[in-house]
Design a protein around this motif. Structure first.
Motif, PDB file in Angstrom:
ATOM      1  N   ARG A   1       0.865  -1.183   0.000  1.00 53.03           N
ATOM      2  CA  ARG A   1       0.000   0.000   0.000  1.00 53.03           C
ATOM      3  C   ARG A   1       0.896   1.226   0.000  1.00 53.03           C
ATOM      4  N   PRO A   2       0.900   2.077  -0.977  1.00 53.82           N
ATOM      5  CA  PRO A   2       0.224   1.883  -2.265  1.00 53.82           C
ATOM      6  C   PRO A   2       1.014   0.948  -3.164  1.00 53.82           C
ATOM      7  N   GLY A   3       0.335   0.079  -3.880  1.00 51.16           N
ATOM      8  CA  GLY A   3       0.994  -0.843  -4.793  1.00 51.16           C
ATOM      9  C   GLY A   3       1.120  -0.244  -6.176  1.00 51.16           C
ATOM     10  N   GLU A   4       1.758  -0.965  -7.053  1.00 49.27           N
ATOM     11  CA  GLU A   4       1.918  -0.517  -8.423  1.00 49.27           C
ATOM     12  C   GLU A   4       0.647  -0.834  -9.215  1.00 49.27           C
ATOM     13  N   ARG A   5       0.120   0.146  -9.904  1.00 49.51           N
ATOM     14  CA  ARG A   5      -1.087  -0.090 -10.696  1.00 49.51           C
ATOM     15  C   ARG A   5      -0.839  -1.105 -11.804  1.00 49.51           C
ATOM     16  N   ARG A   6       0.320  -0.993 -12.442  1.00 49.46           N
ATOM     17  CA  ARG A   6       0.586  -1.929 -13.529  1.00 49.46           C
ATOM     18  C   ARG A   6       0.776  -3.342 -13.002  1.00 49.46           C
ATOM     19  N   ALA A   7       1.172  -3.486 -11.735  1.00 45.03           N
ATOM     20  CA  ALA A   7       1.304  -4.813 -11.164  1.00 45.03           C
ATOM     21  C   ALA A   7      -0.060  -5.467 -10.994  1.00 45.03           C
ATOM     22  N   VAL A   8      -1.074  -4.681 -10.667  1.00 43.84           N
ATOM     23  CA  VAL A   8      -2.429  -5.225 -10.554  1.00 43.84           C
ATOM     24  C   VAL A   8      -2.891  -5.754 -11.910  1.00 43.84           C
ATOM     25  N   ILE A   9      -2.641  -4.981 -12.963  1.00 44.24           N
ATOM     26  CA  ILE A   9      -2.975  -5.444 -14.311  1.00 44.24           C
ATOM     27  C   ILE A   9      -2.116  -6.658 -14.681  1.00 44.24           C
ATOM     28  N   GLY A  10      -0.861  -6.626 -14.261  1.00 43.30           N
ATOM     29  CA  GLY A  10       0.048  -7.720 -14.589  1.00 43.30           C
ATOM     30  C   GLY A  10      -0.372  -9.038 -13.985  1.00 43.30           C
ATOM     31  N   VAL A  11      -0.792  -9.031 -12.713  1.00 40.74           N
ATOM     32  CA  VAL A  11      -1.172 -10.294 -12.086  1.00 40.74           C
ATOM     33  C   VAL A  11      -2.423 -10.866 -12.736  1.00 40.74           C
ATOM     34  N   GLY A  12      -3.381 -10.016 -13.066  1.00 35.34           N
ATOM     35  CA  GLY A  12      -4.575 -10.506 -13.748  1.00 35.34           C
ATOM     36  C   GLY A  12      -4.259 -11.071 -15.120  1.00 35.34           C
ATOM     37  N   SER A  13      -3.388 -10.387 -15.860  1.00 35.39           N
ATOM     38  CA  SER A  13      -3.018 -10.846 -17.199  1.00 35.39           C
ATOM     39  C   SER A  13      -2.262 -12.177 -17.130  1.00 35.39           C
ATOM     40  N   ALA A  14      -1.360 -12.300 -16.167  1.00 33.50           N
ATOM     41  CA  ALA A  14      -0.580 -13.535 -16.042  1.00 33.50           C
ATOM     42  C   ALA A  14      -1.474 -14.718 -15.673  1.00 33.50           C
ATOM     43  N   VAL A  15      -2.408 -14.505 -14.764  1.00 36.51           N
ATOM     44  CA  VAL A  15      -3.338 -15.575 -14.394  1.00 36.51           C
ATOM     45  C   VAL A  15      -4.181 -15.976 -15.605  1.00 36.51           C
ATOM     46  N   ALA A  16      -4.687 -14.990 -16.355  1.00 36.67           N
ATOM     47  CA  ALA A  16      -5.483 -15.291 -17.540  1.00 36.67           C
ATOM     48  C   ALA A  16      -4.666 -16.091 -18.551  1.00 36.67           C
ATOM     49  N   PHE A  17      -3.395 -15.764 -18.700  1.00 37.11           N
ATOM     50  CA  PHE A  17      -2.525 -16.483 -19.631  1.00 37.11           C
ATOM     51  C   PHE A  17      -2.385 -17.948 -19.229  1.00 37.11           C
TER      52      PHE A  17
ATOM     53  N   VAL B   1      -6.982 -11.131  -9.666  1.00 39.95           N
ATOM     54  CA  VAL B   1      -6.713 -12.572  -9.706  1.00 39.95           C
ATOM     55  C   VAL B   1      -7.949 -13.333 -10.168  1.00 39.95           C
ATOM     56  N   VAL B   2      -9.090 -13.054  -9.527  1.00 42.55           N
ATOM     57  CA  VAL B   2     -10.327 -13.749  -9.889  1.00 42.55           C
ATOM     58  C   VAL B   2     -10.764 -13.386 -11.311  1.00 42.55           C
ATOM     59  N   GLY B   3     -10.685 -12.096 -11.648  1.00 39.83           N
ATOM     60  CA  GLY B   3     -11.054 -11.674 -12.994  1.00 39.83           C
ATOM     61  C   GLY B   3     -10.169 -12.285 -14.053  1.00 39.83           C
ATOM     62  N   GLY B   4      -8.865 -12.377 -13.781  1.00 43.40           N
ATOM     63  CA  GLY B   4      -7.955 -13.015 -14.727  1.00 43.40           C
ATOM     64  C   GLY B   4      -8.318 -14.470 -14.966  1.00 43.40           C
ATOM     65  N   PHE B   5      -8.690 -15.159 -13.898  1.00 44.73           N
ATOM     66  CA  PHE B   5      -9.107 -16.561 -14.057  1.00 44.73           C
ATOM     67  C   PHE B   5     -10.343 -16.668 -14.946  1.00 44.73           C
ATOM     68  N   LEU B   6     -11.331 -15.820 -14.698  1.00 41.57           N
ATOM     69  CA  LEU B   6     -12.580 -15.882 -15.461  1.00 41.57           C
ATOM     70  C   LEU B   6     -12.350 -15.536 -16.934  1.00 41.57           C
ATOM     71  N   ILE B   7     -11.510 -14.523 -17.187  1.00 43.97           N
ATOM     72  CA  ILE B   7     -11.226 -14.138 -18.579  1.00 43.97           C
ATOM     73  C   ILE B   7     -10.481 -15.259 -19.297  1.00 43.97           C
ATOM     74  N   GLY B   8      -9.484 -15.836 -18.632  1.00 39.49           N
ATOM     75  CA  GLY B   8      -8.730 -16.922 -19.262  1.00 39.49           C
ATOM     76  C   GLY B   8      -9.565 -18.158 -19.524  1.00 39.49           C
ATOM     77  N   ALA B   9     -10.571 -18.408 -18.655  1.00 42.85           N
ATOM     78  CA  ALA B   9     -11.408 -19.600 -18.810  1.00 42.85           C
ATOM     79  C   ALA B   9     -12.527 -19.413 -19.816  1.00 42.85           C
ATOM     80  N   ALA B  10     -12.789 -18.172 -20.230  1.00 46.41           N
ATOM     81  CA  ALA B  10     -13.937 -17.896 -21.102  1.00 46.41           C
ATOM     82  C   ALA B  10     -13.913 -18.715 -22.396  1.00 46.41           C
ATOM     83  N   PRO B  11     -12.788 -18.788 -23.143  1.00 46.19           N
ATOM     84  CA  PRO B  11     -12.805 -19.600 -24.379  1.00 46.19           C
ATOM     85  C   PRO B  11     -13.104 -21.069 -24.113  1.00 46.19           C
ATOM     86  N   TRP B  12     -12.570 -21.599 -23.017  1.00 42.11           N
ATOM     87  CA  TRP B  12     -12.817 -23.003 -22.669  1.00 42.11           C
ATOM     88  C   TRP B  12     -14.293 -23.224 -22.370  1.00 42.11           C
ATOM     89  N   VAL B  13     -14.916 -22.282 -21.660  1.00 44.57           N
ATOM     90  CA  VAL B  13     -16.332 -22.404 -21.321  1.00 44.57           C
ATOM     91  C   VAL B  13     -17.205 -22.283 -22.572  1.00 44.57           C
TER      92      VAL B  13
END
Length: 534
Positions: free
Chosen positions: A167-183, A218-230
């Protein structure tokens, strides 16, 4: 409580602290590791290699040498998307291999670079070298398989997570973790699920890490990455539940299975051990595997021992008359980073390894690549600590002995990895010659595109022959026997049988022909319909 190991919040680095106090100069370390990793693939692995069974499925979805193979329920299309830029333009296996080798080298550098604010350069370089020197990593670097990419994605996700939670964290890190999980989920949904669990648990249970934005990423990245499979589940499998049920059947049923010994035997030089009722021929090939938990524990202990020592040292330094500690926040930020990194990387690695060690009844060395990538970090902490201890912590007369022991151990480890890599590359060359020879034999018998192949090893044989593959039963069941007979009236159809096995009932009246044989591998026969025209 002193001596108790626990996760601690990652403190925001103090801005006037020189970056080299936490990260050193990692650029050269990481460039060297990534460059050697890529060059080793291009020199030792890529030349003369052919596509394996699973690779032909993934590549054929976007191009390659044959129509799309049947895509079974457990698979995901992430790796197909990754090879599409090349596979859609050329059927050259070498071009695909070079593309993936370059991508994997760049990916390793990028994922380790994320950690530069969390770990010193020598630790990062050592971790990258440890992971990149495993024969499993080198062998699958240029292959169209998802496991290495799950490993790199997991490494990136945990690194971004640790950078996002302050706190405060890096904004791009928040985007990065979601993108990496989705990948990771896009590559292999099951690995993505096991990766998210420790990060979600940490974001909920560690007081200083309770940031809704990070949890949502984290949760959003999982849902986005799983969308094509679903979406594909609804389109072709009757919905996610039906697809999961079919995937469970294909994988032998998820449940309690002690597969630890299977993974050890698979390290003998097997790409897949199913069923894994084979002897353990080369125990030395698994020596590093048994050392892994010991070195991991040693790395965690070394980091927290250093942090405790730093606290005790800093506690004795105070301003005269004020009692304020000098620089405690500045110095402890680095150590807290390293402690959190070692613990979370270990927890995530354990989560990713759990299903492959205890929930399935077969093994493949590539399954544990995500766990190895994360465990390389605490293991590197241990080795860097041992190197520093040998250099400064023992009597000068014993230092050459200690350095020699470390050098000899690492040299032996690298020699074993090279030995196993050479073996696996040789097996790959034999399989390519085998499938290419069979495909040439089919062409001489008049089985040329457009055509269909069914039977034993139909998927890779069909790819090499330029045909479509269809099976009336088994994991890849996608046609009925009547459908095969109907296809035989429109195009050349071949039913491949191994050894002296009988053909399926619908092909018993078809004409049998021997296929060319590659020494050391199985013999094949092919059954061709009487109406087939050369």
């Amino acid at each position: 409580m002193r001596g108790r190991v626990a996760l601690h919040p990652v403190l925001e680095p103090v801005r006037d602290t020189p970056r080299r106090t936490t990260g050193g100069r990692p650029l050269l370390w990481l460039l060297a590791v990534a460059g050697i990793f890529t060059a080793t693939q291009l020199i030792l692995v890529v030349p003369g290699s052919g596509l394996g069974w699973d690779e032909t499925v993934y590549v054929s979805q976007v191009g390659g040498n044959a129509p799309p193979a049947y895509f079974s329920a457990p698979r995901a299309r992430g790796i197909s998307y990754l090879v599409a830029p090349v596979a859609s333009l050329t059927a050259s296996t070498t071009a695909i291999r070079v593309w993936l080798a370059l991508l994997s080298g760049g990916g390793l550098f990028a994922c380790l670079w994320i950690w530069r604010r969390l770990l010193p350069g020598p630790v990062l370089g050592c971790a990258g070298a440890l992971f990149a020197s495993l024969w499993i990593t080198l062998f699958y670097g240029p292959r169209a398989m998802p496991n290495l990419w799950c490993a790199l994605g997991a490494l990136a996700a945990v690194g971004w997570f640790l950078r996002a939670v302050p706190r405060p964290g890096e904004r791009r890190a928040v985007i990065g973790v979601g993108s990496a999980v989705a990948f990771v989920v896009l590559m292999r949904p099951s690995d993505g699920l096991w990766l998210t669990l420790p990060m979600v648990a940490s974001a909920l249970l560690v007081p200083g890490w309770r940031r809704p934005a990070v949890l949502a990423a984290v949760v959003g990245g999982f849902l986005i990455g799983a969308a094509p499979w679903v979406v594909e589940a609804y389109a072709h499998y009757g919905g996610p539940s039906a697809r999961l049920h079919r995937a469970d059947e294909i994988q032998g049923g998820l449940g309690w299975h002690m597969a630890v010994d299977d993974q050890v035997r698979a390290l003998d030089g097997r790409s897949l051990c199913r069923p894994c009722d084979v002897p353990w021929k080369y125990p030395v090939a698994a020596a590093w595997w048994f050392a892994l938990p010991v070195l991991t524990a040693g790395g965690i202990a070394a980091v927290f021992r250093a942090r405790l020592g730093s606290r005790m040292h800093l506690g004795s330094r105070t301003h005269l008359g004020s009692g304020r500690r000098l620089g405690s926040r500045t110095h402890l930020g680095s150590r807290t980073h390293r402690g959190s990194a070692a613990l979370l990387a270990t927890f995530a690695a354990a989560a990713l390894a759990l299903p492959y060690l205890f929930l399935i009844d077969y093994a493949a060395p590539r399954f544990l690549l995500p766990a190895y990538a994360l465990l390389a970090l605490p293991v590197a902490e241990c080795l860097v600590f041992l190197a520093a201890f040998v250099a400064t912590g023992i009597r000068p007369s014993l230092r050459p002995i200690g350095a020699g022991v470390l050098a000899l151990t690492l040299t032996g480890h690298l020699a074993i990895q090279y030995w196993m890599l050479s073996h696996m590359v040789g097996v790959g060359h034999s399989l390519r010659a085998h499938y290419s020879t069979i495909a040439a034999g089919l062409h001489r018998l008049g089985v040329r595109p457009p055509c269909m192949v069914s039977g034993h090893h139909a998927v890779p044989i069909a790819y090499y022959a330029g045909c479509t593959s269809r099976q009336p039963s088994g994991h890849d069941a996608s046609i009925t026997p009547e459908g095969i007979e109907a296809a035989a009236r429109r195009m050349p159809v071949a039913v491949v049988v191994v050894g002296g096995n009988a053909p399926p009932p619908y092909a018993r009246t078809w004409r049998a022909s021997a296929l060319p044989h590659v020494r050391g591998l199985e013999t094949y026969r092919v059954y061709l319909p009487p109406t087939r025209l050369p």
